[in-house]
Design an enzyme around this catalytic site. Sequence first.
Site, mmCIF file in Angstrom:
data_model
loop_
_atom_site.group_PDB
_atom_site.id
_atom_site.type_symbol
_atom_site.label_atom_id
_atom_site.label_comp_id
_atom_site.label_asym_id
_atom_site.label_seq_id
_atom_site.Cartn_x
_atom_site.Cartn_y
_atom_site.Cartn_z
ATOM 1 N N CYS A 89 0.748 -1.297 0.159
ATOM 2 C CA CYS A 89 -0.061 0.047 0.002
ATOM 3 C C CYS A 89 0.928 1.386 -0.023
ATOM 4 C CB CYS A 89 -0.992 -0.103 1.188
ATOM 5 S SG CYS A 89 -2.326 0.937 1.038
ATOM 6 N N ARG A 123 -12.222 6.550 -1.875
ATOM 7 C CA ARG A 123 -11.306 5.631 -1.161
ATOM 8 C C ARG A 123 -11.808 4.052 -1.265
ATOM 9 N NH1 ARG A 123 -7.638 7.178 2.019
ATOM 10 N NH2 ARG A 123 -6.818 5.512 3.445
ATOM 11 N N HIS A 182 -3.276 -5.691 2.568
ATOM 12 C CA HIS A 182 -2.814 -5.928 3.959
ATOM 13 C C HIS A 182 -3.280 -7.177 4.382
ATOM 14 C CE1 HIS A 182 -2.048 -1.404 4.262
ATOM 15 N NE2 HIS A 182 -3.291 -1.336 3.828
HETATM 16 N N1 GLN Z 1 -1.801 6.973 2.388
HETATM 17 C C1 GLN Z 1 -1.962 6.132 1.474
HETATM 18 C C2 GLN Z 1 -3.602 6.087 0.579
HETATM 19 O O1 GLN Z 1 -4.643 6.451 1.330
HETATM 20 C C3 GLN Z 1 -1.899 4.738 1.458
HETATM 21 C C4 GLN Z 1 -3.029 4.040 2.603
HETATM 22 C C5 GLN Z 1 -2.369 2.651 3.336
HETATM 23 O O2 GLN Z 1 -1.245 2.525 3.129
HETATM 24 N N2 GLN Z 1 -3.392 1.722 3.837
HETATM 25 O O3 GLN Z 1 -3.526 5.955 -0.670
#
Ligand code: GLN
Length: 224
Positions: A89, A123, A182
């Site tokens: 990520c 998101r 993850h």
């Molecule tokens: N900050 C990054 C995003 O929102 C990565 C998020 C994360 O590692 N879960 O895209």
Amino acid sequence: MLSIATLYPEALGTYGDGGNALALAHRAHVRGYRVESLAVPLGSPLPDADVYLLGGGEDGPQRQAADALRSDGTLATRVGNGAIVLAVCAGLQILGRTFEVAGGRIAAGVGLIDAETRRGAERRVGNAVIKVDGRYVVGFENHGGDTHLGGDAPLGAVVRGYGNNGAVDGVNAPGVLGTYLHGPVLALNPWLCDLVLERATGEALEPYVSVADDLYQARLAALL
Ligand code: GLN
């Protein structure tokens, strides 16, 4: 001795990504490897390791981690010498050339892979399944960035969820494996954990069957 370095866990460690080091160390240990696990905090120079782990993180810590990795410079040298990086990520995003953080600011990445990350339309949160050479990776994603690869290949095709862009997930480049998933992803996917170990050691591993395989199959059946 197999040396595993978890980089900047206080900045990049959301959703238990630190567990990737535990999964690697365990599966290497049962195959007879001596294992050294190191956690490298921000501000410390990177050690010479065989495997480097980068996890997920929020936008601010992610920028700090990218700046620290660029000024340290060790990662590119070690990858050139045969080490492997697993990046999850935010870790994946910062290995690219640039990434965009909340507010529209474009930050410089490490430039180890040919990728750029921009804010996506929404998101992306939820369970995901990625198909990699006929096998599946299961995990959980939560990110606002969309990642666009240039010349580098993705890790696999999105079967469920979103990954980089709704079609593919992650990256599979020389010395670098990346994913949006993850889990910790290496604990959830024993075969992927072994793939990282085989790349790091250059050796084929003996099969190792454990409860992790049953859990993987159950999760996959529930998600497909
Ligand atoms: N900050 C990054 C995003 O929102 C990565 C998020 C994360 O590692 N879960 O895209």
